[in-house]
Design an enzyme around this catalytic site. Sequence first.
Site, PDB file in Angstrom:
ATOM      1  N   GLU A  33       0.652  -1.259  -0.092  1.00  0.00           N
ATOM      2  CA  GLU A  33      -0.144   0.016  -0.013  1.00  0.00           C
ATOM      3  C   GLU A  33       1.022   1.174   0.152  1.00  0.00           C
ATOM      4  O   GLU A  33       2.073   1.156   0.736  1.00  0.00           O
ATOM      5  CB  GLU A  33      -0.786   0.040   1.330  1.00  0.00           C
ATOM      6  CG  GLU A  33      -1.898   0.838   1.183  1.00  0.00           C
ATOM      7  CD  GLU A  33      -3.420   0.272   1.376  1.00  0.00           C
ATOM      8  OE1 GLU A  33      -4.287   1.004   1.132  1.00  0.00           O
ATOM      9  OE2 GLU A  33      -3.261  -1.162   1.656  1.00  0.00           O
ATOM     10  N   GLY A  34       0.681   2.285  -0.882  1.00  0.00           N
ATOM     11  CA  GLY A  34       1.371   3.336  -0.870  1.00  0.00           C
ATOM     12  C   GLY A  34       0.498   4.608  -0.382  1.00  0.00           C
ATOM     13  O   GLY A  34      -0.589   4.659  -0.298  1.00  0.00           O
ATOM     14  N   GLY A  37      -2.744   4.539  -3.065  1.00  0.00           N
ATOM     15  CA  GLY A  37      -3.526   3.492  -2.894  1.00  0.00           C
ATOM     16  C   GLY A  37      -2.549   2.077  -2.927  1.00  0.00           C
ATOM     17  O   GLY A  37      -1.764   2.256  -2.577  1.00  0.00           O
ATOM     18  N   VAL A  39      -0.881  -1.660  -4.326  1.00  0.00           N
ATOM     19  CA  VAL A  39       0.101  -2.019  -5.186  1.00  0.00           C
ATOM     20  C   VAL A  39      -0.594  -3.546  -5.246  1.00  0.00           C
ATOM     21  O   VAL A  39      -0.453  -4.404  -4.145  1.00  0.00           O
ATOM     22  CB  VAL A  39       1.443  -1.836  -4.826  1.00  0.00           C
ATOM     23  CG1 VAL A  39       2.277  -2.578  -6.075  1.00  0.00           C
ATOM     24  CG2 VAL A  39       1.695  -0.514  -4.753  1.00  0.00           C
ATOM     25  N   ASP A 146      13.201  11.012  -3.120  1.00  0.00           N
ATOM     26  CA  ASP A 146      13.128   9.900  -1.854  1.00  0.00           C
ATOM     27  C   ASP A 146      14.233   8.503  -2.330  1.00  0.00           C
ATOM     28  O   ASP A 146      13.548   7.471  -2.091  1.00  0.00           O
ATOM     29  CB  ASP A 146      11.780   9.573  -1.705  1.00  0.00           C
ATOM     30  CG  ASP A 146      11.632   9.037  -0.401  1.00  0.00           C
ATOM     31  OD1 ASP A 146      12.534   9.007   0.510  1.00  0.00           O
ATOM     32  OD2 ASP A 146      10.616   8.228  -0.185  1.00  0.00           O
TER      33      ASP A 146
END
Length: 170
Positions: A33-34, A37, A39, A146
């Site tokens: 989850e990111g 939403g 994955v 990042d």
Amino acid sequence: DIKLYKKVCTVSPDFWSSSWLTLLFVAVLQIGEGSFGAVYHGSWKGKEVAIKRLANTVHASSVNEFYREAALCLSIRPHINVTRTYGMCQEPNNVSLVMEWLPAGSLHAWLKDESNVMTPQLLSKLLFGIASGMAHLASQRIVHRDLAARNVLLDMDMEPKISGTIWPDH
């Protein structure tokens, strides 16, 4: 917690293309989850893929950011050390990016596993691959904001691939 998702939609091989391909998510396993939403691990055109699906509950600004990131990902020339984006499903309530599947997971998870051994040769391969991927993104005027072990994915040959949030270099 295993969540399954099954959906058929059309996928464009680039953001603006009118040539659409069929994507079949069959008994797809949610693998993460990111911020946008979930994955999923699924299949497309006979190959395993990762499917980054936009949650239907995200704020409008997040939707715009997802589309911006999608357009940028689809514009990147392929490189061995950058996670590949194959296409995008733009159907309402099913907006998704179809990306390269990297079964060995993240460098972060690999480093935390005490059974793994880091040899000087492997360290050199990882460092060179990460630097090569970042140089490729920079050559495309893209900034990765990042870079961390969690955003470096590994293929089965331990080839590192840059993934995660990218931005145009303005």
